[in-house]
Design a protein around this motif. Structure first.
Motif, PDB file in Angstrom:
ATOM      1  N   TRP A  99       0.825  -1.217   0.000  1.00  0.00           N
ATOM      2  CA  TRP A  99       0.000   0.000   0.000  1.00  0.00           C
ATOM      3  C   TRP A  99       0.855   1.260   0.000  1.00  0.00           C
ATOM      4  O   TRP A  99       0.436   2.289  -0.520  1.00  0.00           O
ATOM      5  CB  TRP A  99      -0.987  -0.011   1.163  1.00  0.00           C
ATOM      6  N   GLN A 100       2.079   1.196   0.598  1.00  0.00           N
ATOM      7  CA  GLN A 100       2.945   2.382   0.605  1.00  0.00           C
ATOM      8  C   GLN A 100       3.306   2.803  -0.818  1.00  0.00           C
ATOM      9  O   GLN A 100       3.365   3.990  -1.140  1.00  0.00           O
ATOM     10  CB  GLN A 100       4.256   2.122   1.368  1.00  0.00           C
TER      11      GLN A 100
ATOM     12  N   THR B  15       0.286   4.349  -2.440  1.00  0.00           N
ATOM     13  CA  THR B  15       0.120   5.704  -1.889  1.00  0.00           C
ATOM     14  C   THR B  15       1.090   6.680  -2.544  1.00  0.00           C
ATOM     15  O   THR B  15       0.724   7.813  -2.876  1.00  0.00           O
ATOM     16  CB  THR B  15       0.349   5.687  -0.357  1.00  0.00           C
TER      17      THR B  15
END
Length: 197
Positions: free
Chosen positions: A173-174, A177
């Protein structure tokens, strides 16, 4: 004669597969040693029959990972800022390593990141990927961040589409993002929506 030379080469610690293969196949080189003041082999000289000679340094002491990293970073910082020069420096640096020095290269890329040498980081990572090494999400994220910092957003988007963006289920998810942030910063709403949803 050849087996004696091969044994001397291996016992001297110069376990290069190229040199060993050359001696096995009868390359016209004779191994001579020049004794140092303390009676140990200071230098190995491979003399060719046409009186040319190649001087090879004796095996150095084992270096720690940090020392190797610092030497590589220093060498890269002195290289001309072009793909050919950086790739040539990396090729010559890795030539005598028995195993691919992935840990050293990763640490070197993080040191370059602290110095904000984005163009060099891009070249180092692309060189590693061209050798089939470091194909991890961490490396991809570092490359994408370096491309964004070097104002090469279109290249970052092309890399994302080619290597990562086709299957978002396995992407951390980083990283997603970061891509959303990059698209938002560079006014690319249609690409942002594709990642976000």
């Amino acid at each position: 004669m050849r087996s004696t030379l091969l044994n001397r080469l291996l016992s001297a610690g110069l376990q290069s597969s190229r040199s060993a293969t050359a001696i096995r196949h009868g390359a016209p080189w004779a191994l001579a040693s020049k004794r140092g003041s303390h009676g140990n082999d200071a230098t190995e000289i491979f003399s060719r029959s046409n009186s040319d000679s190649i001087k090879v340094e004796a095996p150095r002491r084992r270096m720690k990972l940090g020392e190797k990293t610092n030497i590589l970073v220093d060498r890269l910082l002195k290289v001309k800022n072009s793909k050919e020069a950086v790739y040539g420096a990396l090729d010559s640096w890795v030539a005598w390593e028995l195993d691919f020095p992935l840990a050293v290269l990763k640490r070197a890329s993080y040191q370059l990141q602290q110095k904000e040498k984005w163009h060099l980081i891009i070249q180092v990572i692309k060189w590693m990927l061209s050798k089939g090494q470091a194909m991890t999400m961490g490396t991809y994220e570092q490359l994408l961040r370096a491309l964004e910092r070097d104002h090469r957003v279109e290249e970052a988007h092309a890399f994302w589409e080619k290597r990562i963006g086709s299957d978002l289920h396995s992407v951390p998810w980083q990283l997603c993002t970061f891509m959303i942030y990059m698209y938002a910063q560079n006014s690319m709403p249609e690409r942002l929506i594709k990642v976000a949803y």
